[in-house]
Design a protein around this motif. Structure first.
Motif, mmCIF file in Angstrom:
data_model
loop_
_atom_site.group_PDB
_atom_site.id
_atom_site.type_symbol
_atom_site.label_atom_id
_atom_site.label_comp_id
_atom_site.label_asym_id
_atom_site.label_seq_id
_atom_site.Cartn_x
_atom_site.Cartn_y
_atom_site.Cartn_z
ATOM 1 N N TYR A 185 -0.004 -6.143 -44.895
ATOM 2 C CA TYR A 185 -0.930 -6.405 -45.995
ATOM 3 C C TYR A 185 -2.321 -5.951 -45.555
ATOM 4 O O TYR A 185 -2.871 -6.486 -44.589
ATOM 5 C CB TYR A 185 -0.978 -7.898 -46.327
ATOM 6 C CG TYR A 185 0.216 -8.451 -47.065
ATOM 7 C CD1 TYR A 185 1.289 -7.646 -47.444
ATOM 8 C CD2 TYR A 185 0.272 -9.797 -47.395
ATOM 9 C CE1 TYR A 185 2.379 -8.162 -48.120
ATOM 10 C CE2 TYR A 185 1.359 -10.333 -48.076
ATOM 11 C CZ TYR A 185 2.413 -9.506 -48.432
ATOM 12 O OH TYR A 185 3.484 -10.036 -49.102
ATOM 13 N N LEU A 186 -2.856 -4.955 -46.235
ATOM 14 C CA LEU A 186 -4.199 -4.468 -45.939
ATOM 15 C C LEU A 186 -4.375 -4.119 -44.465
ATOM 16 O O LEU A 186 -5.386 -4.421 -43.840
ATOM 17 C CB LEU A 186 -5.261 -5.490 -46.373
ATOM 18 C CG LEU A 186 -5.299 -5.800 -47.874
ATOM 19 C CD1 LEU A 186 -6.324 -6.882 -48.167
ATOM 20 C CD2 LEU A 186 -5.622 -4.533 -48.676
ATOM 21 N N GLY A 187 -3.351 -3.503 -43.897
ATOM 22 C CA GLY A 187 -3.464 -2.963 -42.550
ATOM 23 C C GLY A 187 -2.981 -3.859 -41.438
ATOM 24 O O GLY A 187 -3.029 -3.464 -40.271
ATOM 25 N N THR A 227 0.652 -10.547 -42.446
ATOM 26 C CA THR A 227 0.218 -11.491 -43.459
ATOM 27 C C THR A 227 -0.604 -12.617 -42.842
ATOM 28 O O THR A 227 -0.536 -12.872 -41.643
ATOM 29 C CB THR A 227 1.425 -12.113 -44.184
ATOM 30 O OG1 THR A 227 2.234 -12.821 -43.232
ATOM 31 C CG2 THR A 227 2.272 -11.055 -44.873
ATOM 32 N N PHE A 276 -2.968 1.844 -39.165
ATOM 33 C CA PHE A 276 -2.117 0.659 -39.124
ATOM 34 C C PHE A 276 -1.374 0.544 -37.796
ATOM 35 O O PHE A 276 -1.077 -0.554 -37.326
ATOM 36 C CB PHE A 276 -1.086 0.691 -40.255
ATOM 37 C CG PHE A 276 -1.680 0.664 -41.635
ATOM 38 C CD1 PHE A 276 -3.008 0.317 -41.854
ATOM 39 C CD2 PHE A 276 -0.907 1.007 -42.742
ATOM 40 C CE1 PHE A 276 -3.554 0.299 -43.128
ATOM 41 C CE2 PHE A 276 -1.438 0.988 -44.018
ATOM 42 C CZ PHE A 276 -2.762 0.634 -44.217
#
Length: 215
Positions: free
Chosen positions: A90-92, A95, A144
């Motif tokens: 999630y966004l790089g 969670t 990432f």
């Protein structure tokens, strides 16, 4: 032999959970006991910087002093013979729930010595499993890979030898026509789900076998 798998995805039947299930199947195929825990079922917080784990004379010796819904899972992680953490990106990064668990698992075991050392009582085989909607090339371009490798490195530093398994370009929605997601080609996503994801499942199965068979 006990393998503990921890699902950091809010979905219990999608990509991350499916791969963790295959890890458990692989471990069970060679006689290991397995347990798959879903973090979103638990009520807990991330590290609160109380530093009880770093305070002289405190009794927990490397374990998080906070008592909440995460405490039994942290105790299970200390008792496991192999540990696998799974999360979508999630966004790089992992969670929020997985990050909070990761903080409270690893940070209390870290001793501020020079060089740093671990209070984890023994070395166990570990792995981090990530699922991404991005392709492998997009993941590299966005950086990432750095965050995913860092989590693997920290597990290896403080718990035991760690592997990294990534499943790229995953199917995020069962029906793309209902979603505002024009960036993606639904037919290409579906084809990859049919053709590539089963191979990722095979890799996860073999990962489970390998972790519980490690000397």
């Amino acid at each position: 032999m006990k393998l503990l798998a921890v699902n950091g995805s809010p979905r219990k039947n999608w990509n991350t959970a499916t791969l963790l299930g295959k890890v458990c199947e692989g471990a069970a195929s060679v006689g290991a006991e397995t347990d798959l825990v879903h973090l979103y079922d638990l009520d807990y917080k991330g590290c609160t910087s109380c530093f009880a784990c770093k305070t002289k004379g405190m009794p927990r010796k490397g374990r998080c002093a906070m008592r909440d819904g995460l405490t039994p899972l942290l105790d299970a992680a200390w008792a496991a013979d192999a540990l696998v953490l799974g999360s979508p990106v999630y966004l790089g990064g992992m969670t929020g729930e997985m990050r909070s668990f990761f903080e409270r698992l690893v940070f209390p075991a870290l001793v501020y010595s020079d060089p740093p050392r671990s209070l984890f009582p023994r070395r166990i085989p570990t792995a981090v499993l990530y699922t991404l909607g991005a392709t492998e090339e997009q993941s590299r371009q966005a950086g990432f890979e750095t965050a995913m490798e860092l989590s693997r490195m920290l597990l290896e530093m403080f718990l035991g030898k760690a592997e990294l398994l990534c499943s790229y370009d995953t199917l995020q929605f069962s029906d793309y026509s209902k979603m505002d997601a024009e960036r993606f080609d639904p037919e290409a996503k579906a084809a990859r789900r049919r053709e590539v994801f089963p191979r990722d499942c095979d890799k996860a199965f073999e990962l489970g076998r390998r972790l519980v068979s490690a000397p």
